[in-house]
Design an enzyme around this catalytic site. Structure first.
Site, PDB file in Angstrom:
ATOM      1  N   ASN A  43       0.830  -1.209   0.000  1.00 57.13           N
ATOM      2  CA  ASN A  43       0.000   0.000   0.000  1.00 57.13           C
ATOM      3  C   ASN A  43       0.863   1.258   0.000  1.00 57.13           C
ATOM      4  OD1 ASN A  43      -0.478  -1.382   2.824  1.00 57.13           O
ATOM      5  ND2 ASN A  43      -1.090   0.678   3.291  1.00 57.13           N
ATOM      6  N   ASP A  44       0.733   2.140   0.944  1.00 56.04           N
ATOM      7  CA  ASP A  44       1.300   3.494   0.818  1.00 56.04           C
ATOM      8  C   ASP A  44       2.809   3.554   0.520  1.00 56.04           C
ATOM      9  OD1 ASP A  44      -1.105   3.534   2.132  1.00 56.04           O
ATOM     10  OD2 ASP A  44      -0.365   4.504   3.928  1.00 56.04           O
ATOM     11  N   SER A 104       2.625   3.510   8.222  1.00 60.23           N
ATOM     12  CA  SER A 104       3.241   4.531   7.376  1.00 60.23           C
ATOM     13  C   SER A 104       4.028   5.571   8.155  1.00 60.23           C
ATOM     14  CB  SER A 104       2.176   5.232   6.542  1.00 60.23           C
ATOM     15  OG  SER A 104       1.770   4.365   5.516  1.00 60.23           O
ATOM     16  N   ARG A 171      -1.729   8.762  13.466  1.00 56.65           N
ATOM     17  CA  ARG A 171      -0.662   8.014  12.778  1.00 56.65           C
ATOM     18  C   ARG A 171      -0.065   8.748  11.586  1.00 56.65           C
ATOM     19  NH1 ARG A 171      -5.368   4.908  11.933  1.00 56.65           N
ATOM     20  NH2 ARG A 171      -6.271   5.173   9.869  1.00 56.65           N
TER      21      ARG A 171
HETATM   22  C1  FRU Z   1      -3.299   4.493   4.552  1.00 58.70           C
HETATM   23  C2  FRU Z   1      -3.035   3.729   5.840  1.00 58.70           C
HETATM   24  C3  FRU Z   1      -2.243   4.559   6.826  1.00 58.70           C
HETATM   25  C4  FRU Z   1      -1.593   3.500   7.665  1.00 58.70           C
HETATM   26  C5  FRU Z   1      -1.256   2.456   6.642  1.00 58.70           C
HETATM   27  C6  FRU Z   1      -1.269   1.056   7.155  1.00 58.70           C
HETATM   28  O1  FRU Z   1      -3.541   3.640   3.482  1.00 58.70           O
HETATM   29  O2  FRU Z   1      -4.232   3.292   6.396  1.00 58.70           O
HETATM   30  O3  FRU Z   1      -3.024   5.468   7.560  1.00 58.70           O
HETATM   31  O4  FRU Z   1      -0.447   3.958   8.320  1.00 58.70           O
HETATM   32  O5  FRU Z   1      -2.203   2.595   5.609  1.00 58.70           O
HETATM   33  O6  FRU Z   1      -0.833   0.166   6.170  1.00 58.70           O
END
Ligand code: FRU
Length: 472
Positions: A43-44, A104, A171
């Site tokens: 993901n991110d 993240s 976060r």
């Molecule tokens: C965004 C998110 C962040 C988090 C991460 C977890 O996509 O939800 O807020 O830190 O992904 O994978």
């Protein structure tokens, strides 16, 4: 605190085994010039930075499944944004304070070292709502001397250190240095279910003091994820990914949004106001972008070419081959008035392998097209027969048939059409309109590749077959 080395070694060995197994697997829909892990879930983008002459791109990575779970920080580095070195995960969940996800965060390069700030996610066992109770979001710092080994992790803040009217959801630290001080923005959800950004300051990178809370006058969603604060032409820009926004015509049609607002009054001032929110992308799959500064001063952004919690909207059929998602191509940012403009990095011109004619694109997966217009009333482009870009009644629309796997159409109002630049990979399309004034980013999963075909009213056209990234 030292790493729990046995746990770390076990996790990394298992990930390496899976990655090796995936190398001999099915390559259908795997991307040629987009960053993705060898296996599992991404993901991110995280921790984008330049360190000792190289750029590091980390990302949320869960090698054991095609959904988020054991989130690590996957790791690539590059000198030129064209060839990449894949490295073992930089961070994995090996401590009590990050045991359910190294979430993240960002990197700060300072005094010759790389400082990685991230959220350690912990889900306590029990009957909790996991919003106001049962979840820990810890601020963690890992420091690296060489950008390759990440040995110590320190717990800097926990939920009880954040303002008492925040839920457990605080976060995604983005840390930066400005005029001799260190600043950090953190995304947060308050107990009143409103999203906001906490601004902290520090003199020493480890002790942080709350200086401001950035929020809109009216509630704008219940949670702001992945904040990023940066400066362009003397203006302060806050990018963030709000959750809980209702669709409004062509706007806010995805499950969650990502965009930016200009700040007025100075980000540390209690009088700072958050301007109008503008979406960064009009497509189906763009989220959690992060920016960094290149050596030559360019502000560059990349996002996740995906979104969380998509399942009830559309599908990503690559899951059945054991992988999901990739990052977007990198985009150079600039301001036109108060509007952010996104242009593909000029380095990608080096990916152009050969020029193709409209008829001669059969079975080519990686394509770039540059199509110029002179304010037509109507225009249409088809991509691999199943994806359509249509301009009509001052509205630009991207739509898919079967290859969209549930993605139907997304639109934006556009006064006049001057240029469309398309980057198409095996299972994605990124469309830059009028020099980056609007962008549509989306996954789609074609069965056949017949090419990019403009139908009407264009002035000039160029199409290139692109090379994939080189992996070293
Ligand atoms: C965004 C998110 C962040 C988090 C991460 C977890 O996509 O939800 O807020 O830190 O992904 O994978």
């Amino acid at each position: 605190m030292k790493y729990n080395n046995i746990k770390r070694t076990n996790l990394l060995q298992t990930a390496a085994l899976l990655e090796r197994a995936a190398e001999s697997g099915n390559t259908k829909w795997r991307q040629l010039f987009h960053i993705m892990p060898k296996t599992g879930w991404l993901n991110d983008p995280n921790g984008l930075c330049r360190f000792n002459g190289e750029y590091h791109i980390f990302f949320q990575y869960s090698p054991f499944d095609t959904k988020p779970g054991t989130n690590f920080w996957g790791h690539y580095k590059t000198k030129d944004f064209i060839s990449y070195e894949y490295l073992p995960p930089a961070l994995c969940c090996d401590q009590n304070f990050d045991c359910h996800g190294v979430y993240s965060g960002s990197t700060l390069i300072d005094e010759g070292k790389m400082y990685l700030y991230y959220t350690g996610n912990v889900k306590q066992l029990g009957d909790f709502d996991y919003i106001t109770k049962g979840r820990e979001h810890n601020l963690i710092l890992a420091v690296s001397e060489d950008g390759l080994s990440f040995n110590d992790k320190a717990l800097l803040m926990k939920n009880s250190d954040y303002p008492s009217d925040c839920t457990c959801h605080v976060r995604d630290p983005k840390v930066f240095k400005r005029k001799g001080k260190y600043y950090m923005v953190l995304g947060s959800r308050t107990t009143a279910d409103t999203g906001e950004v906490l601004v902290y300051v520090s003199d020493n990178k480890t002790d942080w003091k709350l200086v401001n809370r950035l929020r809109t006058a009216e509630k704008f969603g219940y949670m702001w994820e992945c904040p990023d604060l940066f400066f362009l032409d003397g203006k302060e820009i806050l990018a963030f990914s709000p959750q809980g926004i209702e669709p409004e015509g062509f706007k806010y049609n995805n499950v969650y949004q990502s965009g930016y607002a200009l700040l007025q009054g100075g980000f540390t001032s209690p009088n700072c106001s958050v301007g109008e929110f503008e979406e960064l992308d009009r497509g189906f799959d763009f989220y959690a972008p992060q920016s960094f500064e290149a050596e030559d001063g360019r502000r560059i952004m990349m996002g996740w070419l995906g979104l969380p919690d998509l399942e009830s909207y559309y599908e990503n059929p690559s899951n059945k081959f054991g992988w999901a998602h990739c990052l977007t191509i990198l985009r150079e940012l600039s301001l036109r008035g108060n509007k952010l403009i996104q242009k593909p990095l000029k380095e990608y011109e080096k990916l152009r392998e050969k020029e193709l004619s409209v008829e001669n694109q059969e079975s080519v997966w990686a394509l770039e097209a540059l199509i110029s217009y002179n304010s037509p009333v109507k225009a249409e482009i088809s991509i691999h027969g199943d994806c359509k870009i249509i301009y009509e009644n001052s509205v630009l629309t991207l739509s898919f048939g079967k290859s969209g796997y549930g993605r139907k159409s997304r639109s934006v109002r556009l006064q006049s059409l001057e240029e469309i630049r398309i980057f198409c990979d095996s299972s994605s399309v990124e469309i830059f309109v009028n020099g980056g004034e609007e962008v549509f980013t989306s996954r789609f999963y074609p069965e056949n590749y017949s090419g990019i075909k403009p139908r009407e009213n264009y002035e000039a056209l160029k199409i290139w077959q692109l090379k994939g990234f080189e992996y070293i």
